[in-house]
Design an enzyme around this catalytic site. Structure first.
Site, PDB file in Angstrom:
ATOM      1  CB  CYS A  74     -21.188  94.792 -14.724  1.00  0.00           C
ATOM      2  SG  CYS A  74     -20.675  94.519 -13.023  1.00  0.00           S
TER       3      CYS A  74
ATOM      4  CB  CYS B  25     -19.020  97.304 -13.323  1.00  0.00           C
ATOM      5  SG  CYS B  25     -18.495  95.591 -13.387  1.00  0.00           S
TER       6      CYS B  25
END
Length: 81
Positions: free
Chosen positions: A12, A15
């Site tokens: 991600c 993230c």
């Protein structure tokens, strides 16, 4: 005392951008638990995490706030104070 559970994933992009902010929050003495959803699938399901990054703020074991996506360091600290 409030604590944060930060659900993340290695694949991600957002993230990975938000992770250093959460590290700074931790370094300032706030309780942050970082969990990879791929390594903690059951806990991610238990917390009903549908997308990452997701941060669950708890007080005395009860969810008091949920943040989906990244936020500023000051906003995260405000939620944990």
């Amino acid at each position: 005392m409030k604590k944060a559970i930060y659900f993340t994933a290695t694949w991600c992009g957002p993230c990975q951008s938000f992770k250093p902010i959460m590290a700074e929050v931790m370094n300032e003495g706030h309780s942050v638990r970082i969990l990879d959803i791929d390594k903690n699938e059951e806990l991610a399901r238990e917390y009903n995490v549908k997308s990452v990054p997701t941060t669950v703020i708890e007080k005395d074991g009860v969810e008091v706030h949920r943040i989906v996506g990244g936020r500023s360091k000051s906003e995260m600290i405000a939620h944990l104070s």
